[in-house]
Design a protein around this motif. Sequence first.
Motif, PDB file in Angstrom:
ATOM      1  N   THR A 203     -13.726  -3.194 -16.902  1.00  0.00           N
ATOM      2  CA  THR A 203     -13.560  -4.537 -16.051  1.00  0.00           C
ATOM      3  C   THR A 203     -11.893  -4.654 -15.530  1.00  0.00           C
ATOM      4  N   GLN A 204     -11.339  -4.081 -14.695  1.00  0.00           N
ATOM      5  CA  GLN A 204     -10.262  -5.018 -14.745  1.00  0.00           C
ATOM      6  C   GLN A 204      -9.493  -5.607 -13.776  1.00  0.00           C
ATOM      7  N   HIS A 205     -11.179  -6.919 -14.561  1.00  0.00           N
ATOM      8  CA  HIS A 205     -11.171  -8.908 -13.786  1.00  0.00           C
ATOM      9  C   HIS A 205     -12.266  -9.080 -14.453  1.00  0.00           C
ATOM     10  N   GLU A 208     -13.921 -12.593 -13.633  1.00  0.00           N
ATOM     11  CA  GLU A 208     -14.762 -12.156 -12.568  1.00  0.00           C
ATOM     12  C   GLU A 208     -16.343 -12.111 -12.874  1.00  0.00           C
ATOM     13  N   GLU A 239     -12.961  -3.027 -10.342  1.00  0.00           N
ATOM     14  CA  GLU A 239     -12.434  -4.294 -10.116  1.00  0.00           C
ATOM     15  C   GLU A 239     -13.379  -5.815 -10.097  1.00  0.00           C
ATOM     16  N   THR A 240     -14.879  -5.015  -8.630  1.00  0.00           N
ATOM     17  CA  THR A 240     -15.619  -5.617  -8.690  1.00  0.00           C
ATOM     18  C   THR A 240     -17.005  -5.174  -9.404  1.00  0.00           C
ATOM     19  N   TYR A 453      -4.075 -15.552  -6.247  1.00  0.00           N
ATOM     20  CA  TYR A 453      -4.796 -15.033  -7.148  1.00  0.00           C
ATOM     21  C   TYR A 453      -3.056 -14.546  -7.743  1.00  0.00           C
ATOM     22  N   SER A 514      -6.275 -13.131 -13.191  1.00  0.00           N
ATOM     23  CA  SER A 514      -7.050 -12.867 -11.819  1.00  0.00           C
ATOM     24  C   SER A 514      -6.652 -11.167 -11.955  1.00  0.00           C
ATOM     25  N   ALA A 515      -7.297 -10.242 -11.253  1.00  0.00           N
ATOM     26  CA  ALA A 515      -8.135  -8.895 -11.732  1.00  0.00           C
ATOM     27  C   ALA A 515      -6.294  -8.287 -11.905  1.00  0.00           C
ATOM     28  N   THR A 516      -6.778  -7.282 -12.614  1.00  0.00           N
ATOM     29  CA  THR A 516      -5.255  -6.221 -12.969  1.00  0.00           C
ATOM     30  C   THR A 516      -5.502  -5.543 -11.266  1.00  0.00           C
TER      31      THR A 516
END
Lengths: 774, 156
Positions: A203-205, A208, A239-240, A453, A514-516
Amino acid sequence: MSDTIIGAVREPRRHDSGHKHVSGQAVYIDDLPEPVGLLHVYLGISTEAHARVTRIDLDPVRAAEGVALVLAAADIPGENDISPTHRHDEPVFATDLVEYAGQPIFAVAARTRDLARRAARLAIVEYEPLEPVLSVEAAKKTGKMVTEPLVLSRGDAAAALQQADRRLSGRMEIGGQDHFYLEGQIAMALPGEDDEVTVISSTQHPTEIQRMVAHVLGAPANAVTVEVRRMGGAFGGKETQGNLFAVVAAMVAKKTGRAAKARPDRDDDMIITGKRHDFLVDYDVGFDDDGRIDAVEMTFAARCGWSSDLSGPVTDRSLFHADNCYFYPNVRLTSEPLKTNTVSNTAFRGFGGPQGMLGGERLIEEIAFATGKDPLEIRKRNLYGGGDRSLTPYHQPVEDNIALEIIEQLEESSGYWRRREEIGAYNRESRVLKRGIALTPVKFGISFTATQYNQAGALVHVYTDGSIHLNHGGTEMGQGLYTKVAQVVAEEFQVDIDRVKITSTTTGKVPNTSATAASSGSDMNGMAAQAAARAIKERLIDFAAENWGVPREQILFLPGRVRVGNQEVAFSELTLKAYNARVQLSSTGFYKTPKIHWDRDTGRGRPFYYFAYGAACTEATVDVLSGEYRFDRVDILHDVGNSLNPALDMGQIEGGFVQGMGWLTMEELWWDEKGALRTHAPSTYKIPACGDRPRVFNVEILQNGQNREDTIYRSKAVGEPPLMLGISALHAISDAVASVADHRICPRLDPPATPERVLMTVERLRAASREGAS
Amino acid sequence: MTITVNMTVNGKDVSAEVEPRTLLVQLLRENLGLTGTHVGCDTSQCGACVVHVDGESVKSCTLLAAQCDGGQVTTIEGLADGDTLHPMQEAFREHHGLQCGFCTPGMVMSAIDLVNRNGAPSETEIREWLEGNICRCTGYHNIVKAIDAGAKSMGG
């Protein structure tokens, strides 16, 4: 003693895992040793795009060999929702309604992946089909949106259009794009005590994932730890889109007390997960005889799919970039985030910006053909300038504009005008092969448009032997973020980079990240890590000043050592002494991007801290009998400010260009009339292969670049902007195609410019040209 | 039903009891723990799973383990000589021929086979040879550079 450290900022340092990548030692999640008793999880998905579910019988799945658990909506302990924007429109499992072909209905956990996949096929699901809404055009008729549209306006566009010397309007279709990260979606969950669970997720996040797992388990966030060392590519697709696999694995782990791993195969990954939004852009532009724009009205209608996901901010960003580098004196831009019965589209490198920019570049192309001028002239004529020509449609002035400087340098270095002449002469002689050239600029806004963010955290420990442990909220997906942030820390302490241990991103060490994403990884995490390092440095300086009785300003961090007055001590000696004197050698660091603010309701503010710029000049040769083409030469000049690591930045520029070129040319997503994705594997969905890269590929970083804002070592973000350099590839093909009608008709070549579409455009232009002549 | 397959993997004799349908990549990853060979697309197109069987590059997700019975298999883990990387591995590292690294083992294995067949491949030959290996990150620029350099050091 050495005069420099190894791995300082600005050094073209190799990727920190490079030696492991080449030797097979870099561990991705599917490579981790599997705990004894691990269960493999597979999803059962809808075959219908839009239908009422009249019956779900999972007994045959439960009865299948090796099956330990079957989960459907009723089995979810917490909430059946993984909507990242908390709109409660994205159930983990469908219940009585399915809204796209591929929507998960249940999950099965079995002893082996093969058994889980076979069992998933045994479910009996009956549907009562409903009419699916599949295309943007069909969705426009329904008017149904997944989230609120945005309007950006300045001046009176309608009145200015009426008064303009010349005016034209049109419509452009823009295709979507699959991320095609080489490592597919994957998560492995390990059950812990009480309500605890650890999820290792691609995951990038991570934050989340933590939030979603907690939400679905009905547990507090502090029960869930999410970790990721590296991803095998992401590009926004993680990201999601990792949420689903993580929550399903976590539920299986908690319910069975066994580790669980969810990894869809490539086809299911492509069928289930969201992609880049495809758009339908309606435009109306007013301009004068010189090609200077007076007024612009554009509507960006996007196929968002069945749920909102990130479609709100994605479609917002398409408006933010519809101006690209150009000043629109009067402008009105509207987004239409439309609901369709297709996969829920999501973040993808550029995040709606590329589609906005394509719309802006289409205006330029239209005006060039209408006025009979070279598109490059029209581009230069409409650039943002000083004074009253600096305000964007969102009322942020462009203060750091270097578009003209970059264009002029590239114009010169690529020999644009000379080659333009040569190509003209070639095309007059050549019947089947036609060449084209295009030079297009990029201006890309850096910051998350959702202001909250724009914050990041880091954690740095210094041990008594002087070795350093680094952790931050950013994730590594191949872009080299870990390397860049480690360079920052090495630079701060003036130690060789091999003294800095790069560690996995985990919500247990740095929370609420926060997401990358949004290209912000090194800007934000670099600053946070620098803040942590500086806090420790300050304590070391205080200690040294007191211990050796010298003023603070006489303490200097030199490579591998510290000068204290007239003597030098090794860094490791100082850290040990500091420990013995009970100095805290660990610190968190925090950063929030300054200056930014955004009021969506009024469409005004400063959503971006700064802009990154670039330009590309592409030459293409098109076979007008087959529609096939190749890229003969690409010249790129790109602005990365004062680069933290030119080698990694070059990689982002080269890779970004080719990914953008792929999106606009060969990558075509195809849904059939029932809403089933028919391009769900690399056999039918073609991303650029080695042979597709430009024959000559000259990539340069803008020399003496600086970020006028106070970013980490005055560097600039580089993740997304280069993707949009690929727009020049589309325009080069378009230019070649235009030659069949003597450059009198704008080809309106919509992406993806597949050979079929190129051929159809050639035929259309030839027919129009004949009509015009007769 | 299981069958016994015997082969040499990275110079070591191995024997495994597997189902007849077991793919070579499954044997390598799941039975032998050689996880440097990756599965990218599951359908023999991306090239992340390329290994050598009897000296030739193959996609190990297309081949049954049983087809390699008695064969010599080399994976990415079998290239280095102790701590010394194979020249092609070193070239990929040195020339930044990687980003996320997921396709890299397959790229390296394919590249070595190319150079084994053609000691001095031209840029065009490198491009054509790599049609079966997909990279989503790099745009291939540095991969081509790396193979060119790797070919030179393998020859030298």
